[in-house]
Design a protein around this motif. Structure first.
Motif, PDB file in Angstrom:
ATOM      1  N   ILE A 173       1.032  -1.286  -0.642  1.00 27.22           N
ATOM      2  CA  ILE A 173       0.181   0.297   0.209  1.00 27.22           C
ATOM      3  C   ILE A 173       0.881   0.931   0.194  1.00 27.22           C
ATOM      4  CG2 ILE A 173      -2.040   1.558   1.546  1.00 27.22           C
ATOM      5  CD1 ILE A 173      -3.236  -0.903   0.686  1.00 27.22           C
ATOM      6  N   HIS A 174       0.804   2.275  -0.819  1.00 23.21           N
ATOM      7  CA  HIS A 174       1.223   3.427  -0.894  1.00 23.21           C
ATOM      8  C   HIS A 174       0.792   4.989  -0.822  1.00 23.21           C
ATOM      9  CE1 HIS A 174       5.615   2.176  -2.947  1.00 23.21           C
ATOM     10  NE2 HIS A 174       4.883   1.107  -2.508  1.00 23.21           N
ATOM     11  N   VAL A 175       1.072   5.306   0.307  1.00 21.44           N
ATOM     12  CA  VAL A 175      -0.223   6.537   0.718  1.00 21.44           C
ATOM     13  C   VAL A 175       0.689   7.605  -0.030  1.00 21.44           C
ATOM     14  CG1 VAL A 175      -0.984   8.339   2.618  1.00 21.44           C
ATOM     15  CG2 VAL A 175      -0.790   5.179   2.215  1.00 21.44           C
ATOM     16  N   MET A 176       0.458   8.250  -0.357  1.00 24.12           N
ATOM     17  CA  MET A 176       0.571   9.328  -1.535  1.00 24.12           C
ATOM     18  C   MET A 176       0.082  10.933  -1.128  1.00 24.12           C
ATOM     19  SD  MET A 176       1.959   8.064  -4.796  1.00 24.12           S
ATOM     20  CE  MET A 176       0.969   6.871  -4.853  1.00 24.12           C
ATOM     21  N   LEU A 177       1.056  12.024  -0.789  1.00 23.09           N
ATOM     22  CA  LEU A 177       0.729  13.117  -0.313  1.00 23.09           C
ATOM     23  C   LEU A 177       1.486  14.288  -0.394  1.00 23.09           C
ATOM     24  CD1 LEU A 177       0.376  11.946   4.307  1.00 23.09           C
ATOM     25  CD2 LEU A 177      -1.693  11.884   2.317  1.00 23.09           C
ATOM     26  N   GLU A 178       0.302  15.099  -0.647  1.00 22.97           N
ATOM     27  CA  GLU A 178       1.237  16.441  -1.314  1.00 22.97           C
ATOM     28  C   GLU A 178       1.870  17.095  -0.654  1.00 22.97           C
ATOM     29  OE1 GLU A 178      -2.077  19.200  -0.693  1.00 22.97           O
ATOM     30  OE2 GLU A 178      -3.666  18.620  -2.910  1.00 22.97           O
ATOM     31  N   GLU A 179       1.538  17.734   0.314  1.00 24.03           N
ATOM     32  CA  GLU A 179       3.401  17.420   1.904  1.00 24.03           C
ATOM     33  C   GLU A 179       4.331  16.629   1.455  1.00 24.03           C
ATOM     34  OE1 GLU A 179       0.274  16.213   2.589  1.00 24.03           O
ATOM     35  OE2 GLU A 179      -0.030  17.614   4.764  1.00 24.03           O
ATOM     36  N   THR A 180       4.501  15.279   0.650  1.00 21.87           N
ATOM     37  CA  THR A 180       5.324  14.986  -0.348  1.00 21.87           C
ATOM     38  C   THR A 180       6.182  15.328  -1.577  1.00 21.87           C
ATOM     39  OG1 THR A 180       5.275  13.277  -0.059  1.00 21.87           O
ATOM     40  CG2 THR A 180       5.961  13.288   2.051  1.00 21.87           C
ATOM     41  N   GLY A 181       5.571  16.551  -2.173  1.00 22.29           N
ATOM     42  CA  GLY A 181       5.296  16.697  -3.442  1.00 22.29           C
ATOM     43  C   GLY A 181       4.772  16.165  -4.276  1.00 22.29           C
ATOM     44  N   GLU A 182       3.784  14.723  -4.078  1.00 20.52           N
ATOM     45  CA  GLU A 182       2.720  13.715  -5.106  1.00 20.52           C
ATOM     46  C   GLU A 182       1.398  14.465  -4.101  1.00 20.52           C
ATOM     47  OE1 GLU A 182       5.138  10.094  -4.127  1.00 20.52           O
ATOM     48  OE2 GLU A 182       4.817  11.177  -2.406  1.00 20.52           O
ATOM     49  N   GLU A 183       0.310  14.202  -5.460  1.00 20.25           N
ATOM     50  CA  GLU A 183      -0.450  14.100  -5.931  1.00 20.25           C
ATOM     51  C   GLU A 183      -1.718  13.621  -4.373  1.00 20.25           C
ATOM     52  OE1 GLU A 183      -4.315  13.283  -8.903  1.00 20.25           O
ATOM     53  OE2 GLU A 183      -1.880  12.938  -9.740  1.00 20.25           O
ATOM     54  N   ASP A 184      -2.230  14.102  -3.534  1.00 24.37           N
ATOM     55  CA  ASP A 184      -3.431  12.963  -3.076  1.00 24.37           C
ATOM     56  C   ASP A 184      -3.589  11.417  -3.198  1.00 24.37           C
ATOM     57  OD1 ASP A 184      -2.226  13.939  -0.073  1.00 24.37           O
ATOM     58  OD2 ASP A 184      -4.826  15.523  -0.041  1.00 24.37           O
ATOM     59  N   ARG A 185      -2.904  10.503  -2.937  1.00 23.36           N
ATOM     60  CA  ARG A 185      -4.135   9.323  -3.237  1.00 23.36           C
ATOM     61  C   ARG A 185      -3.326   7.851  -2.810  1.00 23.36           C
ATOM     62  NH1 ARG A 185      -1.716   7.136  -9.144  1.00 23.36           N
ATOM     63  NH2 ARG A 185       0.193   7.899  -8.884  1.00 23.36           N
ATOM     64  N   VAL A 186      -4.112   7.072  -2.597  1.00 23.16           N
ATOM     65  CA  VAL A 186      -3.493   5.622  -1.869  1.00 23.16           C
ATOM     66  C   VAL A 186      -3.961   4.883  -2.956  1.00 23.16           C
ATOM     67  CG1 VAL A 186      -3.988   3.955  -0.459  1.00 23.16           C
ATOM     68  CG2 VAL A 186      -4.154   6.531   0.417  1.00 23.16           C
ATOM     69  N   VAL A 187      -2.802   3.935  -3.684  1.00 21.66           N
ATOM     70  CA  VAL A 187      -2.421   3.239  -4.667  1.00 21.66           C
ATOM     71  C   VAL A 187      -2.424   1.952  -3.966  1.00 21.66           C
ATOM     72  CG1 VAL A 187      -2.255   4.273  -6.490  1.00 21.66           C
ATOM     73  CG2 VAL A 187      -0.235   3.512  -5.347  1.00 21.66           C
ATOM     74  N   ILE A 188      -2.845   0.840  -4.281  1.00 22.01           N
ATOM     75  CA  ILE A 188      -2.191  -0.825  -3.547  1.00 22.01           C
ATOM     76  C   ILE A 188      -1.084  -1.310  -5.638  1.00 22.01           C
ATOM     77  CG2 ILE A 188      -1.995  -3.106  -3.461  1.00 22.01           C
ATOM     78  CD1 ILE A 188      -5.323  -2.625  -2.283  1.00 22.01           C
ATOM     79  N   LEU A 189      -0.342  -1.514  -5.555  1.00 22.08           N
ATOM     80  CA  LEU A 189       0.770  -1.919  -6.020  1.00 22.08           C
ATOM     81  C   LEU A 189       0.561  -4.065  -5.869  1.00 22.08           C
ATOM     82  CD1 LEU A 189       3.989   0.165  -4.779  1.00 22.08           C
ATOM     83  CD2 LEU A 189       2.022   0.205  -7.797  1.00 22.08           C
ATOM     84  N   LYS A 190       0.954  -4.170  -6.681  1.00 17.57           N
ATOM     85  CA  LYS A 190       0.753  -5.910  -6.451  1.00 17.57           C
ATOM     86  C   LYS A 190       2.088  -6.426  -8.116  1.00 17.57           C
ATOM     87  CE  LYS A 190      -2.545 -10.120  -6.690  1.00 17.57           C
ATOM     88  NZ  LYS A 190      -3.685 -10.348  -6.255  1.00 17.57           N
TER      89      LYS A 190
END
Lengths: 191, 306
Positions: A173-190
């Motif tokens: 599971i990757h949680v990406m957040l604006e605070e780290t320069g990314e677009e807010d989203r949660v993705v599952i990587l398989k």
């Protein structure tokens, strides 16, 4: 837009990515958690929020801002580095880099809401509770997470959950957040 | 970034990034030492041995406290209470200690190179806590930490190291590290106390104390080791104090915000006047306090399983 940081972290050459939360989902989940925190604790008295480095810290700041919007009260916020409390330190070839713990208020007799992005095995939360108790004796510790993906190895349960996402162990599971320069989203990587 | 070294013997081979990693790690431990419960479980189950062949209350206590605050088991060995008095060699002593599952050996020894010889002979990590006149890397690192804590940046920083440079392992470690970090290092002291060819390390030698102090932001005083070389290297203590003692008048030549450092213990009224040692510009007690945090950082970084 391709995410270069995420691509660099991919352990396998061919990975499938599945979006499970977008920016609006994350915003709604945090607003709901903020309301749940206020409802459960009947307001903000004796309340403080502590984010677990690094993802949890950004979410903790967002929760405190939402509580300020709702109640017009600013509550204390702290940042906790759990590295020194990990149970795998003795097994590692290299010591992980430390980040500073910053809890600029007395936690004794306060209700502490610990915040993290993903709840998985429960070992991080155990370490965080150990770290917290070395700082004082909180009246109560509650746990808020954006995602609960299951597979607990310790008897730990979150008080507030943004979204339950059942996963298999070979997924990430990757949680990406604006605070780290990314677009807010949660993705599952398989793999 | 991690410290990929089995041992910490000298600051000469350390990269700028490695030095910065140690200082940043120490910063996290400074926060721990400010807590009500000054203890973390990071080194639980590890054994740290303090092997001190020279008397040293300050450094040994600092290492002991650092290891204990990391929850390590600590054993203190000194030659008078060990089999060294029965003729055992340093390496045999260390191998016996290693057989007791020691993870880290902290060595203080009167001979230069002892730490390196020991490190080659044992699997445990070896930290040099002072070897003869060679190096004292952890003291220099705590000096660097104290300078940085005062908000000073190393690049272009003017530092005067004053006194018996030839016999000072602290000075040698500091010259290596400060030059590497971009500071301008000035050395001043009696010519008999200046090592031959020290300029090759990147420092400039001054004869006149006031000239050396002009505009410096850091004044690092060295202890006059009266118990060792004594009067052989200078005529009288009074003359030494007059020429190289740091008085409040002399401090005025330095930058107005300059800090005064000393590795301790101080010979009050000899290398440093009491009013300077106790002044607001003195960071001598900060150095002692920071020593524990810096040594916690070093023990933590060196306690990898390999």
């Amino acid at each position: 837009m391709p995410n270069h940081r995420m691509t660099a972290q991919m352990p396998q050459p061919r990975q499938q990515e599945r979006l499970v939360m977008d920016a609006a989902d994350i915003a709604r989940a945090l607003t709901r958690i903020a309301h749940e925190i206020l409802e459960r604790n009947k307001g903000v008295e004796h309340l403080a929020v502590i984010g677990i480095r690094t993802g949890g810290v950004h979410l903790a700041h967002r929760l405190v801002r939402r509580i300020l919007d709702i109640e017009r009260v600013s509550i204390p916020i702290g940042e906790l580095d759990i590295t020194l409390y990990r149970d795998d330190l003795a097994l590692r070839k290299e010591q992980p880099v430390l980040r500073r713990t910053s809890v600029p208020f007395d936690i004794s007799d306060r209700i502490i809401v610990l915040v993290d992005d993903v709840l998985y095995t429960g070992r991080t939360i155990r370490a965080a509770m150990d770290g917290l108790i070395d700082l004082g004796r909180p009246a109560e510790i509650q746990l808020a997470v954006l995602v609960d993906r299951g597979h607990r190895q310790l008897p730990i349960k979150a008080t507030y959950i943004g979204k339950n996402i059942p996963t298999s162990r070979d997924e990430e599971i990757h949680v990406m957040l604006e605070e780290t320069g990314e677009e807010d989203r949660v993705v599952i990587l398989k793999a | 970034m991690s410290l990929k070294r089995k041992d910490l013997l000298s600051l000469a081979p350390l990269s700028v990034e490695e030095i910065e990693l140690i200082l940043e790690t120490a910063d996290s431990f400074k926060e721990v030492t400010g807590r009500e419960i000054k203890k973390v479980p990071a080194l639980r189950g590890r054994t740290v041995v303090n092997l001190f062949f020279e008397p040293s209350t300050r450094t040994r206590t600092s290492f002991e406290l650092a290891a204990k605050r990391l929850s390590a088991d600590v054993i203190n060995f000194s030659p008078s209470s060990s089999s060294v008095v029965k003729g055992e060699t340093l390496l045999d002593t260390a191998r016996n200690i290693e057989a007791m599952q020691a993870d880290i050996i902290v060595l203080r020894h009167p001979s230069a190179g002892a730490a390196e010889a020991l490190a080659r002979g044992v699997k445990s990590s070896v930290i040099n806590a002072g070897d003869g006149w060679h190096e004292h890397p952890t003291q220099a690192l705590l000096d660097l930490y104290t300078i940085r804590e005062r908000g000073l940046s190393f690049e272009g920083l003017k530092v005067a190291i004053v006194g018996d440079v030839a016999h000072s392992r602290v000075a040698r470690s500091n010259i290596h590290a400060l030059s590497k970090l971009g500071a301008e290092v000035r050395l001043v002291g009696p010519p008999t106390m200046m090592p031959y060819g020290v300029e090759r390390l990147g420092a400039r030698v001054y004869r006149n104390f006031d000239e050396a102090l002009a505009g410096v932001q850091v004044i690092m005083m060295l202890r006059l080791q009266l118990e060792r070389q004594g009067r052989a290297l200078f005529p009288t203590i009074r003359e030494y104090a007059r020429l190289y003692g740091l008085t409040s008048d002399r401090v005025k030549s330095a930058d107005p915000g300059a800090i005064v450092m000393h590795p301790g213990p101080i010979n009050r009224g000899v290398e440093i006047a009491p009013e300077v040692a106790d002044s607001l510009s003195s960071v001598i007690l900060d150095q002692v306090a920071n020593g524990v945090a810096v040594r916690m950082g070093i023990l933590y970084l060196m306690s990898g399983a390999s």
